[in-house]
Scaffold this active site. Structure first.
Site, short mmCIF file in Angstrom:
data_model
loop_
_atom_site.label_atom_id
_atom_site.label_comp_id
_atom_site.label_asym_id
_atom_site.label_seq_id
_atom_site.Cartn_x
_atom_site.Cartn_y
_atom_site.Cartn_z
N CYS A 53 0.67 -1.19 0.11
CA CYS A 53 0.02 -0.14 0.08
C CYS A 53 0.84 1.26 -0.08
O CYS A 53 1.86 1.17 0.55
CB CYS A 53 -1.02 -0.06 1.14
SG CYS A 53 -2.63 -1.18 1.13
N ALA A 59 8.98 -4.95 5.39
CA ALA A 59 9.65 -5.68 6.26
C ALA A 59 11.17 -5.36 6.41
O ALA A 59 11.86 -5.28 7.04
CB ALA A 59 9.33 -7.27 6.18
N HIS A 167 -1.06 -7.09 -7.81
CA HIS A 167 0.25 -6.71 -8.33
C HIS A 167 0.96 -7.91 -8.97
O HIS A 167 0.18 -9.00 -9.01
CB HIS A 167 1.47 -6.54 -6.93
CG HIS A 167 1.40 -7.70 -6.08
ND1 HIS A 167 0.42 -8.34 -5.40
CD2 HIS A 167 2.38 -8.78 -6.24
CE1 HIS A 167 0.91 -9.46 -4.94
NE2 HIS A 167 2.23 -9.76 -5.37
N GLN A 169 4.76 -9.80 -10.50
CA GLN A 169 6.48 -9.85 -10.31
C GLN A 169 7.05 -9.80 -11.78
O GLN A 169 6.40 -10.39 -12.78
CB GLN A 169 6.78 -11.05 -9.35
CG GLN A 169 6.19 -11.05 -8.09
CD GLN A 169 6.72 -12.17 -7.26
OE1 GLN A 169 7.92 -12.34 -7.05
NE2 GLN A 169 5.77 -12.88 -6.71
N GLU A 183 9.83 -23.90 -25.16
CA GLU A 183 9.18 -23.08 -26.23
C GLU A 183 10.12 -22.43 -27.30
O GLU A 183 9.60 -22.82 -28.64
CB GLU A 183 8.43 -21.89 -25.58
CG GLU A 183 7.18 -22.38 -24.66
CD GLU A 183 6.00 -21.18 -24.44
OE1 GLU A 183 6.53 -19.94 -24.95
OE2 GLU A 183 5.35 -21.42 -23.78
N HIS A 283 5.06 -14.80 -22.20
CA HIS A 283 6.16 -15.30 -23.09
C HIS A 283 6.44 -14.50 -24.57
O HIS A 283 5.83 -14.55 -25.08
CB HIS A 283 5.86 -16.67 -23.38
CG HIS A 283 6.07 -17.65 -22.19
ND1 HIS A 283 5.78 -18.81 -21.97
CD2 HIS A 283 6.80 -17.16 -20.96
CE1 HIS A 283 5.88 -19.42 -21.15
NE2 HIS A 283 6.55 -18.46 -20.15
N HIS A 305 0.21 -16.85 -21.11
CA HIS A 305 -0.59 -18.00 -20.55
C HIS A 305 -1.57 -17.55 -19.12
O HIS A 305 -0.95 -16.92 -18.38
CB HIS A 305 0.33 -19.29 -20.16
CG HIS A 305 1.10 -19.62 -21.21
ND1 HIS A 305 0.66 -20.46 -21.85
CD2 HIS A 305 2.19 -19.51 -21.76
CE1 HIS A 305 1.66 -20.89 -23.09
NE2 HIS A 305 2.74 -20.09 -22.74
N PHE A 319 -6.46 -30.69 -8.83
CA PHE A 319 -5.13 -30.92 -8.19
C PHE A 319 -4.37 -31.54 -9.19
O PHE A 319 -4.90 -32.56 -9.80
CB PHE A 319 -5.28 -31.79 -6.82
CG PHE A 319 -5.99 -30.95 -5.85
CD1 PHE A 319 -5.12 -30.27 -4.81
CD2 PHE A 319 -7.30 -31.05 -5.56
CE1 PHE A 319 -5.71 -29.74 -3.56
CE2 PHE A 319 -7.94 -30.33 -4.59
CZ PHE A 319 -7.21 -29.78 -3.70
N MET A 320 -3.06 -31.05 -9.33
CA MET A 320 -2.14 -31.82 -10.38
C MET A 320 -1.27 -32.62 -9.38
O MET A 320 -0.11 -32.29 -8.95
CB MET A 320 -0.99 -30.77 -10.90
CG MET A 320 -1.90 -29.95 -11.96
SD MET A 320 -2.40 -30.87 -13.62
CE MET A 320 -2.98 -29.60 -14.71
#
Length: 359
Positions: A53, A59, A167, A169, A183, A283, A305, A319-320
């Site tokens: 925020c 931290a 957000h 990354q 790829e 990608h 993706h 679940f994989m």
């Protein structure tokens, strides 16, 4: 698509990664007595203790600027360092089964909006356009120095997101990661054998068939890919031309991208009347040394993706595990069935229709 593929087990091939996926449409109605997720989460618009925020102290002791649009800062706890420690020779070369290699790069966090209680589908067209422009700026700033620029967003607790503030990354690496290598290899092989870049041809194919198309406009197309692994996985691709990287987008293509992203993410949220969790990422063609003229990257096509885990409701996810971890990926509903469900969702967010969301 042959009619019986909606009823019987079969396998589909993922040409981007070079792997097969088991499709079991007859299992979609099986009873579920497994884990049910808790999706109740109330997020305040501004929380002074939230490090993302504006004006908060993180931290690390650093203060997040009092921003009013997008905001980018270096990750306080990065997975990569720009000056990595030296990998011991004894570790990397003593045996072929015991290899290590240096890994360097930088990690950044990008906030989409100063408010914590909004997500991309609830942002305005212009606010989403600001996000896209910032992505382009990040790629431009890092492309000379780094080989791979991975922009990704983990949305929702179900995807391990530790902070509800909107957000993404950015991890910039000085090596080509494993999935990027796959790829790179398969797109290069495809253009060698078929002349046309794989995803350029695939976008045109899907646009002509329409079975798996969720959305399209003048510049972009969103499909549930034929080889999708996750129940409501989508692939976002340029439709009108060959584009290598985000930095190659025209002004009109950026506008069209903002439009189609907002509509796609609105449909996701509307599907189960929830803030739809997912991991997504862009990608594009590699950068760094791949920008040299002698490095031909024309087999690449820019794409994004979207991997959402939800299967049959806001609280039941895919679940994989088991067979997926030990043999190959498996899905229940077909890509065509998933596309029909997504395509049917309104373009207006359910909170704006039913709850009068306060913007």
């Amino acid at each position: 698509m042959a009619a019986n593929l909606t009823e019987i087990p079969h396998r589909r091939f993922d040409p981007l990664l070079g792997e097969w996926i088991l499709v079991s449409p007859h299992r979609s109605q099986r009873p579920w007595k497994g884990q049910v997720e808790d999706v109740t989460e109330t997020v305040p618009r501004h929380d002074p203790s939230n490090p993302l925020c504006p004006g908060s102290t993180r931290a690390s002791g650093k203060v997040t600027e009092d921003y009013s649009s997008t905001y980018v800062f270096d990750n306080d706890f990065p997975a990569l360092l720009e000056t990595p420690g030296r990998v011991p020779v004894s570790t990397s070369s003593s045996h072929d089964l015991l290899q290590a290699a240096p890994a360097s790069g930088k990690c950044q966090v990008m906030c989409f909006h100063p408010w914590s209680d909004v997500s991309l589908p609830l942002m305005s067209h212009e606010e989403i356009l600001d996000v896209i422009k910032k992505w382009i700026e990040i790629v431009s700033e890092n492309s000379r120095r780094h080989t791979w620029i991975q922009i990704f967003e983990n949305k929702g607790q179900m995807m391990g997101c530790s902070n509800p503030h909107p957000h993404c990354q950015v991890w910039c690496t000085d090596f080509l990661p494993h999935i990027a290598i796959l790829e790179e290899r398969h797109q290069r092989e495809y253009v060698r054998d078929h002349v046309s870049p794989m995803l350029v041809e695939y976008a045109q194919l899907e646009s002509s068939v329409q079975d798996r198309v969720v959305l399209q406009n003048d510049s972009w197309i969103v499909v549930v890919p034929y080889w999708a692994k996750w129940p409501f996985e989508t692939l976002l691709m340029p439709l009108s031309r060959h584009i290598l990287r985000l930095t190659d987008l025209t002004t009109d293509e950026q506008q069209d991208l903002a439009e189609i992203m907002k509509k796609l993410l609105t449909k996701y949220d509307n599907l189960f009347q929830t803030s739809f969790p997912y991991s997504m990422g862009w990608h594009g063609a590699p950068t760094g040394s791949y920008l040299n003229q002698e490095c031909d990257c024309n087999h690449w096509q820019l794409h994004a993706h979207y991997y959402p885990p939800l299967l049959r409701s806001a609280t039941v996810k895919k679940f994989m595990v088991g067979f997926e971890m030990l043999a190959e990926c498996q899905r229940d509903i077909t890509a065509e069935q998933a596309a029909i469900k997504l395509r049917a969702q309104p373009d207006v967010h359910h909170t704006l229709i039913h709850e009068g969301y306060d913007r």
